[in-house]
Scaffold this active site. Structure first.
Site, PDB file in Angstrom:
ATOM      1  N   HIS A  12       0.997   5.340   1.034  1.00 23.67           N
ATOM      2  CA  HIS A  12       0.444   6.414   1.850  1.00 23.67           C
ATOM      3  C   HIS A  12       0.593   7.730   1.089  1.00 23.67           C
ATOM      4  O   HIS A  12       1.693   8.066   0.648  1.00 23.67           O
ATOM      5  CB  HIS A  12       1.234   6.563   3.158  1.00 23.67           C
ATOM      6  CG  HIS A  12       1.150   5.386   4.072  1.00 23.67           C
ATOM      7  ND1 HIS A  12       0.317   5.364   5.166  1.00 23.67           N
ATOM      8  CD2 HIS A  12       1.805   4.203   4.070  1.00 23.67           C
ATOM      9  CE1 HIS A  12       0.472   4.208   5.794  1.00 23.67           C
ATOM     10  NE2 HIS A  12       1.373   3.487   5.145  1.00 23.67           N
ATOM     11  N   HIS A  33       0.841  -1.195   0.000  1.00 28.86           N
ATOM     12  CA  HIS A  33       0.000   0.000   0.000  1.00 28.86           C
ATOM     13  C   HIS A  33       0.875   1.243   0.000  1.00 28.86           C
ATOM     14  O   HIS A  33       2.028   1.207   0.408  1.00 28.86           O
ATOM     15  CB  HIS A  33      -0.975   0.011   1.182  1.00 28.86           C
ATOM     16  CG  HIS A  33      -0.341  -0.045   2.532  1.00 28.86           C
ATOM     17  ND1 HIS A  33       0.239  -1.191   3.052  1.00 28.86           N
ATOM     18  CD2 HIS A  33      -0.193   0.899   3.494  1.00 28.86           C
ATOM     19  CE1 HIS A  33       0.700  -0.942   4.260  1.00 28.86           C
ATOM     20  NE2 HIS A  33       0.456   0.332   4.557  1.00 28.86           N
TER      21      HIS A  33
END
Length: 138
Positions: free
Chosen positions: A104, A102
């Site tokens: 950010h 993922h």
């Protein structure tokens, strides 16, 4: 180490756990970070299963990076941030806490320090409002 399909992001992708969703397509889910480092902290989560950047399929990376850029621009517009920080952690010693790749996207505001990574939980109503504002800026 191998990919564990019971991680929280895999469960969110399967719809087993709710999230403040901003956007979703065939490559990724974009959602609000419930432990934000700043107002508007957003996550881009590729749907292809991988633990992190180190084991990700290069095709999945090339498919998701234009979305990361698109979300960063919408995030900056929706929040009025002075800049956007892109962060991505690989393995626990580097700060990774959820073992599904993922990215950010963290709005940075002039004169305001960022909260610690995985600090305090944000207000759900504020996250829902921010998710709508970012989606509208897309």
């Amino acid at each position: 180490m191998s990919y564990d399909s019971s991680n929280i992001f895999a469960r969110i992708l399967r719809g087993e756990i709710p999230a403040h969703r901003v956007y979703e397509d065939e490559t990724a889910l974009v959602m609000m970070d419930i432990f934000p480092q700043s107002r508007g902290h957003t996550l881009v989560i590729p749907k292809a299963p991988s633990r992190n950047l180190l084991d990700a399929d290069p095709a999945a990376l090339s498919a998701v990076m234009p979305l990361v850029q698109r979300i960063a621009n919408a995030l900056k517009a929706a929040t009025g941030a002075d800049g956007i920080r892109l962060a991505q952690f690989n393995e626990a010693p580097a700060g990774q806490t959820v073992f599904h790749l993922h990215f950010h996207l963290i709005p940075v505001y002039e004169g305001m320090a960022l909260a610690p990574h995985a600090g305090g939980k944000a207000d759900d109503a504020e996250l829902a409002e921010l998710a709508k504002a970012i989606a509208a800026a897309l």
